[in-house]
Scaffold this motif. Structure first.
Motif, PDB file in Angstrom:
ATOM      1  N   HIS A  25       0.848  -1.189   0.000  1.00  0.00           N
ATOM      2  CA  HIS A  25       0.000   0.000   0.000  1.00  0.00           C
ATOM      3  C   HIS A  25       0.882   1.236   0.000  1.00  0.00           C
ATOM      4  O   HIS A  25       1.561   1.505   0.981  1.00  0.00           O
ATOM      5  N   SER A  26       0.863   1.972  -1.101  1.00  0.00           N
ATOM      6  CA  SER A  26       1.645   3.207  -1.163  1.00  0.00           C
ATOM      7  C   SER A  26       0.962   4.265  -0.317  1.00  0.00           C
ATOM      8  O   SER A  26      -0.177   4.096   0.126  1.00  0.00           O
ATOM      9  N   GLN A  27       1.691   5.347  -0.080  1.00  0.00           N
ATOM     10  CA  GLN A  27       1.110   6.475   0.646  1.00  0.00           C
ATOM     11  C   GLN A  27       1.415   7.781  -0.067  1.00  0.00           C
ATOM     12  O   GLN A  27       1.855   8.740   0.553  1.00  0.00           O
ATOM     13  N   PHE A  28       1.262   7.789  -1.370  1.00  0.00           N
ATOM     14  CA  PHE A  28       1.210   9.099  -2.009  1.00  0.00           C
ATOM     15  C   PHE A  28       0.360   9.049  -3.262  1.00  0.00           C
ATOM     16  O   PHE A  28       0.394   8.082  -4.009  1.00  0.00           O
ATOM     17  N   VAL A  29      -0.440  10.112  -3.407  1.00  0.00           N
ATOM     18  CA  VAL A  29      -1.331  10.226  -4.555  1.00  0.00           C
ATOM     19  C   VAL A  29      -0.633  11.082  -5.591  1.00  0.00           C
ATOM     20  O   VAL A  29      -0.236  12.213  -5.312  1.00  0.00           O
ATOM     21  N   ARG A  30      -0.457  10.535  -6.779  1.00  0.00           N
ATOM     22  CA  ARG A  30       0.223  11.281  -7.846  1.00  0.00           C
ATOM     23  C   ARG A  30      -0.781  12.168  -8.570  1.00  0.00           C
ATOM     24  O   ARG A  30      -1.966  11.828  -8.641  1.00  0.00           O
ATOM     25  N   PRO A  31      -0.303  13.269  -9.115  1.00  0.00           N
ATOM     26  CA  PRO A  31      -1.235  14.155  -9.833  1.00  0.00           C
ATOM     27  C   PRO A  31      -1.521  13.659 -11.247  1.00  0.00           C
ATOM     28  O   PRO A  31      -1.960  14.427 -12.089  1.00  0.00           O
ATOM     29  N   VAL A  32      -1.244  12.404 -11.535  1.00  0.00           N
ATOM     30  CA  VAL A  32      -1.453  11.854 -12.884  1.00  0.00           C
ATOM     31  C   VAL A  32      -2.257  10.566 -12.795  1.00  0.00           C
ATOM     32  O   VAL A  32      -2.538  10.073 -11.708  1.00  0.00           O
ATOM     33  N   ALA A  33      -2.562  10.018 -13.949  1.00  0.00           N
ATOM     34  CA  ALA A  33      -3.204   8.699 -14.061  1.00  0.00           C
ATOM     35  C   ALA A  33      -4.520   8.603 -13.278  1.00  0.00           C
ATOM     36  O   ALA A  33      -4.820   7.561 -12.697  1.00  0.00           O
ATOM     37  N   ASN A  34      -5.281   9.687 -13.257  1.00  0.00           N
ATOM     38  CA  ASN A  34      -6.592   9.699 -12.595  1.00  0.00           C
ATOM     39  C   ASN A  34      -6.535   9.408 -11.111  1.00  0.00           C
ATOM     40  O   ASN A  34      -7.539   9.016 -10.514  1.00  0.00           O
ATOM     41  N   GLU A  35      -5.366   9.532 -10.507  1.00  0.00           N
ATOM     42  CA  GLU A  35      -5.257   9.117  -9.107  1.00  0.00           C
ATOM     43  C   GLU A  35      -6.029  10.030  -8.166  1.00  0.00           C
ATOM     44  O   GLU A  35      -6.543   9.582  -7.144  1.00  0.00           O
ATOM     45  N   GLU A  36      -6.113  11.321  -8.519  1.00  0.00           N
ATOM     46  CA  GLU A  36      -6.850  12.218  -7.629  1.00  0.00           C
ATOM     47  C   GLU A  36      -8.324  11.863  -7.621  1.00  0.00           C
ATOM     48  O   GLU A  36      -8.985  11.935  -6.590  1.00  0.00           O
ATOM     49  N   PHE A  37      -8.834  11.480  -8.773  1.00  0.00           N
ATOM     50  CA  PHE A  37     -10.237  11.092  -8.845  1.00  0.00           C
ATOM     51  C   PHE A  37     -10.480   9.801  -8.068  1.00  0.00           C
ATOM     52  O   PHE A  37     -11.504   9.618  -7.428  1.00  0.00           O
ATOM     53  N   ARG A  38      -9.514   8.903  -8.144  1.00  0.00           N
ATOM     54  CA  ARG A  38      -9.676   7.620  -7.469  1.00  0.00           C
ATOM     55  C   ARG A  38      -9.488   7.747  -5.957  1.00  0.00           C
ATOM     56  O   ARG A  38     -10.245   7.180  -5.180  1.00  0.00           O
ATOM     57  N   TYR A  39      -8.436   8.463  -5.549  1.00  0.00           N
ATOM     58  CA  TYR A  39      -8.082   8.459  -4.123  1.00  0.00           C
ATOM     59  C   TYR A  39      -8.414   9.757  -3.394  1.00  0.00           C
ATOM     60  O   TYR A  39      -8.791   9.734  -2.228  1.00  0.00           O
ATOM     61  N   GLY A  40      -8.190  10.882  -4.050  1.00  0.00           N
ATOM     62  CA  GLY A  40      -8.369  12.161  -3.382  1.00  0.00           C
ATOM     63  C   GLY A  40      -7.254  13.114  -3.792  1.00  0.00           C
ATOM     64  O   GLY A  40      -6.427  12.767  -4.632  1.00  0.00           O
ATOM     65  N   PRO A  41      -7.213  14.315  -3.163  1.00  0.00           N
ATOM     66  CA  PRO A  41      -6.219  15.314  -3.578  1.00  0.00           C
ATOM     67  C   PRO A  41      -4.792  14.791  -3.531  1.00  0.00           C
ATOM     68  O   PRO A  41      -4.457  13.963  -2.680  1.00  0.00           O
ATOM     69  N   ARG A  42      -3.958  15.303  -4.434  1.00  0.00           N
ATOM     70  CA  ARG A  42      -2.562  14.858  -4.530  1.00  0.00           C
ATOM     71  C   ARG A  42      -1.819  15.101  -3.214  1.00  0.00           C
ATOM     72  O   ARG A  42      -2.170  15.982  -2.443  1.00  0.00           O
ATOM     73  N   SER A  43      -0.769  14.323  -2.990  1.00  0.00           N
ATOM     74  CA  SER A  43      -0.038  14.424  -1.730  1.00  0.00           C
ATOM     75  C   SER A  43       0.812  15.677  -1.668  1.00  0.00           C
ATOM     76  O   SER A  43       1.340  16.137  -2.684  1.00  0.00           O
ATOM     77  N   PRO A  46      10.790   6.815   9.612  1.00  0.00           N
ATOM     78  CA  PRO A  46      11.018   7.075   8.193  1.00  0.00           C
ATOM     79  C   PRO A  46       9.694   7.296   7.450  1.00  0.00           C
ATOM     80  O   PRO A  46       8.637   6.919   7.946  1.00  0.00           O
ATOM     81  N   HIS A  47       9.795   7.914   6.287  1.00  0.00           N
ATOM     82  CA  HIS A  47       8.629   8.097   5.423  1.00  0.00           C
ATOM     83  C   HIS A  47       8.111   6.732   4.970  1.00  0.00           C
ATOM     84  O   HIS A  47       8.880   5.764   4.936  1.00  0.00           O
ATOM     85  N   LEU A  48       6.840   6.669   4.605  1.00  0.00           N
ATOM     86  CA  LEU A  48       6.286   5.386   4.135  1.00  0.00           C
ATOM     87  C   LEU A  48       5.584   5.563   2.788  1.00  0.00           C
ATOM     88  O   LEU A  48       4.495   5.026   2.572  1.00  0.00           O
ATOM     89  N   TYR A  49       6.218   6.314   1.892  1.00  0.00           N
ATOM     90  CA  TYR A  49       5.601   6.548   0.576  1.00  0.00           C
ATOM     91  C   TYR A  49       5.325   5.235  -0.161  1.00  0.00           C
ATOM     92  O   TYR A  49       4.309   5.081  -0.804  1.00  0.00           O
ATOM     93  N   GLY A  50       6.281   4.327  -0.074  1.00  0.00           N
ATOM     94  CA  GLY A  50       6.095   3.040  -0.752  1.00  0.00           C
ATOM     95  C   GLY A  50       6.369   3.135  -2.242  1.00  0.00           C
ATOM     96  O   GLY A  50       6.403   4.221  -2.827  1.00  0.00           O
ATOM     97  N   THR A  51       6.582   1.955  -2.857  1.00  0.00           N
ATOM     98  CA  THR A  51       6.916   1.933  -4.279  1.00  0.00           C
ATOM     99  C   THR A  51       6.054   0.944  -5.055  1.00  0.00           C
ATOM    100  O   THR A  51       6.294   0.715  -6.227  1.00  0.00           O
ATOM    101  N   ARG A  52       5.075   0.325  -4.414  1.00  0.00           N
ATOM    102  CA  ARG A  52       4.320  -0.723  -5.087  1.00  0.00           C
ATOM    103  C   ARG A  52       2.892  -0.692  -4.581  1.00  0.00           C
ATOM    104  O   ARG A  52       2.645  -0.345  -3.428  1.00  0.00           O
ATOM    105  N   ARG A  53       1.960  -1.038  -5.476  1.00  0.00           N
ATOM    106  CA  ARG A  53       0.566  -1.172  -5.059  1.00  0.00           C
ATOM    107  C   ARG A  53       0.043  -2.550  -5.433  1.00  0.00           C
ATOM    108  O   ARG A  53      -0.192  -2.821  -6.602  1.00  0.00           O
ATOM    109  N   ILE A  54      -0.107  -3.424  -4.412  1.00  0.00           N
ATOM    110  CA  ILE A  54      -0.866  -4.656  -4.655  1.00  0.00           C
ATOM    111  C   ILE A  54      -2.212  -4.468  -3.979  1.00  0.00           C
ATOM    112  O   ILE A  54      -3.015  -5.381  -3.867  1.00  0.00           O
TER     113      ILE A  54
END
Lengths: 466, 390
Positions: B76-94, B104-112
């Protein structure tokens, strides 16, 4: 410009204590390979269906998240790093003409390194992981590992410095770079990223760490192996020493600075992300300097890959290297990032690099060096089985399906359909991936049987095909 | 013989490539970004969520430790990108300041699984607990592992330990500064649905498949409300066999969800699929229509019931069975009796016992006769013209 140093000089006889150290690291690396692969296969199975996800579901120590961290811990630090230690301890005395410095300390250090790794792996499984990708072992295990790593560094780099060698062969350049950069990088990650740097600043530095755990540990060590092993197995010098050095300096300069591409479109400062685009893309030069040197050196020697097992692994490793390292620079393009980021594409790419390239080059090294260390030969037939099972199951059942799954996920996510659907769409591809895990384990079993149990030690070594 | 070139000496390589380039990249990728990030102004509402006033770790901090130890951040990542419809899917960009206390930060690099940085208020605590205990309880097709070791069995029922409630506190903290934006997106305040497409056998089959796929974890495979998640849900999942729900009403609930309960919004599904589920769920409680309407046919009963309704029910459920807008703020909101019918025995039972987990209290003081009167009146509020028999 100096005359190109070569490795064609006859290798000094391996002293028993020297052989003992190298053998220890090879055996340890293969043990970690088995453990790491078991973890990978278990994870792969877990993702094949909701029912499979339930399996062993009440056992905290075998939970997906913990095994995920244990898997990368085992293969990066256990398998690859032990393998690289074996290579360093073998090649450095041969390239410098000097006995390993602090060799007794290195011998005591070798089991201590395993203790540090077991401590880290155990702590991860027991639920004491830290939140830094690719070094999830907690601080005490990291501290222990750092000490053992620095001792190896002293032995290896110390030998090179003390040997008085003035113009080093390119493998030595890579060894020096890999050890020094990685010691600093590892300590930085486990202190500053783990305990000091907050949020986006932490992510920038985590980019430095995760990217260069691959870029300035695994890659230089792998390059050192291929630049050493290729001329040695072919018994002819490398095509262009000059080009290899250009490749070295561009790697050393460009590779570290591209690390923030792991966090494209994140709150990491935009200027740093933009810097990562050209710097990452320029790595294409580094890659093709190695590739050109390989092909130019192989000229007239291709017939050997049918019977020379180490050369076979080197060659197919370079094919994977071409693929994965051509993908890499294109990943830095923002339009590509939008689709593939967070998906299985990246997982496939990473396995193609760390397994398909560097693990295969380590296979090449072990097939080459084990008979020289022990006087044991190995069965050509079993070596063929190991190669073909590994090659086919990895490419056909892992790399290609997982790449497709990644593309599918990426394009799926551009729609606004439920994310859950994208996971279910990926399941068929994950089934083949799990099967490939089982087959790769079978291949590894053959490899182990072949190296350790088939042929008896005898004098007057003859290795099939070489 | 080779010449001595300084650049090819080991010490030169060590100092320039090993040490020098590390320091260079540390400055470029650590020091400089750090300085620019520190100049970013966080809103005043941004307080350290991980320490209370006494300097002790909060539930959010302890939950974050569980999240790290279990490796949640690897899927589970913890940042919403301003691309690929992510704001519509998740909410405002990070934003950079959101994670200013994350070490440490927990941005993550993978979404399963989905990104979790906009999770605050998206789902109920009950939903999260059931999902952590067994992800299949709320998402039958989920591939997530179970976390049963964060729970314990008491008197035959699964209860969360402090670790589980801490973890849920952390999940409900993620994206708390954007909670309102996410809420508006996930829980639309009003959806008006009129008319439904004519059902077909194929849409019936599709509805059945989708129900098993998305709904059976809570509502049970047969829709009786006895799903895998039942130990955790308050209010409990509706027994869909006890109520006549017009297709439009099911569609509305699927689209809106029911905030305050574990019922999430399924607005991400296509409209066709939502109608297919609506048709299927409608079919489950269809037999409740006739007995419910029959109770409403006795005028005396209805009139006595009307009196009781005015005194006890009307404030929340509204005149004529249309919930007044102010009462829609109750979470979960009271039901519109204009738009649904209940099987009489079930309705009487709910009035007597209430609906734990909602504002609906029990009315144990009513006699059986009074309950029957009330049921008759409530059933009469159903709008038969709007929802004719099909």
């Amino acid at each position: 410009m100096s005359e190109a140093p070569t490795v064609a000089a006859p290798a000094p006889v391996i002293a028993p204590d020297e052989a003992r150290l190298i053998k220890f690291h090879i055996v340890a690396s293969i043990a970690w390979l088995v453990i790491g692969m078991l973890g990978g296969t278990l994870m792969g199975y877990r993702l094949t269906s909701p029912a499979a996800a339930e399996w062993l579901g009440d056992t905290a120590e075998l939970s997906f998240g913990r095994i995920r961290m244990f898997h990368s811990h085992s293969v990066i630090f256990g398998w690859l790093t032990n393998g690289f230690m074996a290579f360093a301890y073998y090649s450095i005395p041969r390239l410098t003409g000097r006995k390993l410095w602090l060799s007794r300390l290195a011998w005591f250090n070798a089991p201590l390194m395993q203790v540090a790794l077991v401590l880290g792996g155990g702590a991860i499984l027991m639920g004491h992981a830290q939140g830094v990708e690719h070094t999830e072992a907690p601080w005490f295990a990291d501290a222990a590992f750092a000490v053992t790593f620095v001792i190896s560094l002293l032995s290896c780099v110390g030998t090179i410095l003390l040997s008085g060698v003035r113009n080093m062969y390119v493998s030595l350049w890579y060894l020096v770079l890999g050890f020094v950069f990685t010691a600093l990088n590892f300590v930085m990650a486990n202190t500053i990223v783990a305990f000091v740097a907050p949020g986006a600043a932490g992510a920038s530095l985590a980019g430095l760490w995760i990217h260069n755990a691959v870029g300035l540990w695994v890659t230089p060590m792998g390059s050192a192996i291929i630049y050493y092993l290729l001329p040695v197995t072919l018994k002819k010098p490398i095509a262009s020493h000059k080009l290899s050095l250009l490749g070295f300096w561009t790697l050393a300069f460009f590779y570290p600075l591209g690390g923030s591409h792991h966090y494209f479109y994140s709150p990491v400062p935009w200027w740093l992300q933009m810097l990562a685009v050209p710097l990452t893309f320029s790595l294409i030069f580094v890659v093709y300097s190695v590739v050109y040197n390989f092909f130019a050196t192989m000229k007239g020697q291709w017939k050997q890959i049918t019977h020379n097992i180490p050369l076979r692994w080197l060659t197919f490793g370079i094919f994977n290297y071409i693929t994965t390292c051509t993908q890499g620079p294109f990943h830095a393009l923002l339009s590509v990032q939008q689709v593939i980021h967070f998906t299985d594409w990246v997982v496939a790419h990473a396995h193609l690099a760390l397994f398909g390239v560097f693990s295969w080059w380590l296979y090449a090294f072990t097939y080459w060096v084990w008979p020289r260390l022990t006087g044991r030969g190995y069965s050509k037939a079993l070596a063929e089985w190991h190669f073909w099972i590994t090659f086919l199951s990895f490419w056909v059942l892992y790399y290609i399906p997982d790449t497709i799954a990644g593309l599918m996920q990426g394009f799926f996510w551009l729609t606004t359909l439920p994310l859950q659907d994208s996971l279910e769409a990926a399941m068929p591809f994950w089934i083949t991936r799990a099967i490939s895990g089982v087959l790769l384990m079978a291949g590894t079993t053959i490899y182990i049987i072949n190296l350790f149990f088939v042929k008896k030690a005898r004098h007057g070594l003859e290795v099939a095909g070489e | 013989m080779s010449n001595d070139v300084k650049a090819e000496r080991p010490m030169f390589v060590l100092l320039v490539a090993g040490l020098g380039f590390f320091v260079l990249s540390f400055v470029a990728m650590g020091v400089f970004p750090w300085l620019t990030i520190d100049r970013i102004q966080a809103p005043d509402s941004m307080q350290n969520p991980y320490k209370d006033e006494a300097g002790q770790p909060t539930a959010v901090a302890r939950g974050r430790d569980v999240y790290i130890a279990e490796g949640c951040w690897h899927c589970h990542s913890q940042f919403v990108r301003p691309v690929a419809n992510e704001e519509f899917r998740y909410g405002p960009r990070s934003q950079a300041w959101e994670s200013m206390f994350d070490i440490p930060h927990l941005y993550g690099t993978r979404r399963i699984g989905p990104d979790l940085s906009r999770e605050a208020g998206r789902r109920s605590d009950d939903w999260h607990l059931a999902h952590l205990w067994n992800p299949r309880a709320t998402v039958p097709g989920s591939l997530m592992p179970k976390y049963t070791w964060l729970f314990e069995q008491k008197e035959g029922k699964w209860q969360p330990t402090e670790k589980a409630t801490d973890l849920v506190a952390y999940l409900q903290y993620l994206g708390i500064h954007f909670k309102d934006d996410v809420r508006k997106q996930v829980w639309p305040s009003r959806v008006t649905v009129s008319g439904s497409p004519t059902p077909t056998p194929l849409s019936q089959q599709r509805g059945s498949d989708l129900f098993q796929h998305y709904c059976s974890g809570c509502h049970g495979e047969s829709g009786n409300g006895q799903g895998l998640a039942m130990d955790f849900l308050k209010p409990s999942a509706s027994d869909l066999t006890t109520r006549y729900l017009p297709r439009e009403e099911v569609f509305r609930i699927l689209f809106m969800g029911s905030e305050g309960s574990a019922m999430p919004s399924f607005a991400e599904l296509t409209e066709k699929d939502l109608w297919a589920i609506s048709q299927y769920v409608h079919g489950m409680g269809r037999s409740a229509r006739k007995p419910a309407l029959e109770t409403a046919t006795v005028a005396q009963r209805r009139d006595r019931g009307a009196e009781l309704y005015r005194k006890n029910c009307q404030t929340c459920h509204g005149e004529n069975g249309i919930v007044p807008p102010a009462m829609e703020n109750l979470k979960p909101a009271p039901k519109h009796f204009r738009d649904r019918l209940y099987e009489p025995g079930y309705l009487a039972e709910v009035i007597r016992k209430g609906r734990p987990g909602s504002a609906m209290a029990g009315y144990s003081q009513f006699s059986d006769a009074e309950l029957q009167d009330l049921v008759a009146y409530i059933s009469s509020l159903f709008d038969q013209k709007l929802y004719p028999e099909d």
